[in-house]
Design an enzyme around this catalytic site. Structure first.
Site, PDB file in Angstrom:
ATOM      1  N   GLY A 121       0.943  -1.127  -0.058  1.00  0.00           N
ATOM      2  CA  GLY A 121      -0.158   0.096  -0.027  1.00  0.00           C
ATOM      3  C   GLY A 121       0.679   1.000   0.031  1.00  0.00           C
ATOM      4  N   ARG A 122       0.145   2.309   0.591  1.00  0.00           N
ATOM      5  CA  ARG A 122       1.150   3.666   0.494  1.00  0.00           C
ATOM      6  C   ARG A 122       1.871   3.714   1.767  1.00  0.00           C
ATOM      7  NH1 ARG A 122      -1.959   8.412   0.188  1.00  0.00           N
ATOM      8  NH2 ARG A 122      -3.891   7.444   0.523  1.00  0.00           N
TER       9      ARG A 122
ATOM     10  N   GLU B  13       5.980   3.858   1.857  1.00  0.00           N
ATOM     11  CA  GLU B  13       6.643   5.058   1.170  1.00  0.00           C
ATOM     12  C   GLU B  13       7.162   6.043   2.022  1.00  0.00           C
ATOM     13  OE1 GLU B  13       3.297   8.274  -0.282  1.00  0.00           O
ATOM     14  OE2 GLU B  13       3.559   6.618  -1.567  1.00  0.00           O
TER      15      GLU B  13
ATOM     16  N   CYS C 152       3.879  -6.375  -2.342  1.00  0.00           N
ATOM     17  CA  CYS C 152       3.634  -5.223  -3.099  1.00  0.00           C
ATOM     18  C   CYS C 152       4.817  -4.179  -2.788  1.00  0.00           C
ATOM     19  CB  CYS C 152       2.243  -4.707  -2.567  1.00  0.00           C
ATOM     20  SG  CYS C 152       1.282  -3.545  -3.644  1.00  0.00           S
ATOM     21  N   HIS C 153       4.235  -3.048  -2.351  1.00  0.00           N
ATOM     22  CA  HIS C 153       5.072  -1.874  -1.942  1.00  0.00           C
ATOM     23  C   HIS C 153       5.893  -2.085  -0.842  1.00  0.00           C
ATOM     24  CE1 HIS C 153       2.634   0.007  -5.022  1.00  0.00           C
ATOM     25  NE2 HIS C 153       3.607   1.007  -5.177  1.00  0.00           N
TER      26      HIS C 153
ATOM     27  N   TYR D  70       5.426  -5.185  -6.492  1.00  0.00           N
ATOM     28  CA  TYR D  70       4.217  -4.492  -7.385  1.00  0.00           C
ATOM     29  C   TYR D  70       5.388  -4.093  -8.513  1.00  0.00           C
ATOM     30  CZ  TYR D  70       0.585  -1.954  -9.315  1.00  0.00           C
ATOM     31  OH  TYR D  70      -0.266  -1.510 -10.437  1.00  0.00           O
TER      32      TYR D  70
END
Length: 180
Positions: free
Chosen positions: A82-83, A86, A112-113, A132
């Protein structure tokens, strides 16, 4: 499990519940938050566009406090996507936690991320790593080989299991638990 605001809902909740259902204790922690605090999640879906769509997910209750973590008490680490990754990768304590699991050769899974945290921690050089597809440049810049696998697949390299997105939960969890 190190998680955070706007983590991918499925990548957070499904492995959390599945590992508990298998009899494992899972402590979900987030920097600057404590047990009982909640984090908002996002649902990322694949609807035929050039990238995933994003919708607001559920509130997820943390069950442990990041500042109280004693890394020696844990057998494995899970990093959802997800975010959240980051900004989690900007926290030196998160990177130190991740490095601990690699230096002690304990199992780590990232989806993923979540690979963004691995790249920032500098722990994947020479490894075969999935993520991802938008994370491919970061994975390669970190000295790893990007594993371009099906969205429902996972790859294990030593004590590291990685997967591209939530459709890979079954395969990722099967490989991750085999390392315990």
């Amino acid at each position: 499990m190190i998680t955070g605001d706007f983590v991918e809902d499925y990548e957070n909740m499904v492995p959390f519940q599945a590992l508990i259902a298998m009899g494992h204790q899972v402590d979900a922690v987030c920097p600057n938050k404590k047990a009982g605090d909640t984090i908002p999640t996002s649902i990322h879906d694949f609807e035929g566009d050039q990238t995933y769509s994003e919708k607001r997910g559920h509130n997820f209750a943390l069950n442990a406090t990041f500042d109280n973590v004693n890394l020696q008490d844990y057998d494995a680490l899970y990093l959802p996507g997800g975010r959240a990754p980051e900004y989690l990768r900007l926290d030196a304590r998160v990177l130190d936690y991740v490095k601990h699991f690699f230096t002690t050769n304990k199992p780590v899974a990232a989806i993923c991320h979540g690979a963004q945290i691995l790249t920032a921690a500098g722990v994947i050089e020479g490894k075969n790593v999935s993520a991802y597809p938008a994370c491919k440049p970061e994975v390669e810049l970190a000295g790893a080989t990007y594993a371009d696998i099906a969205v429902d697949s996972a790859v294990t390299d030593g004590q590291l299991v990685t997967a591209p997105a939530w459709p890979a939960h079954s395969e990722m969890l099967k490989q991750f638990v085999a390392l315990f």
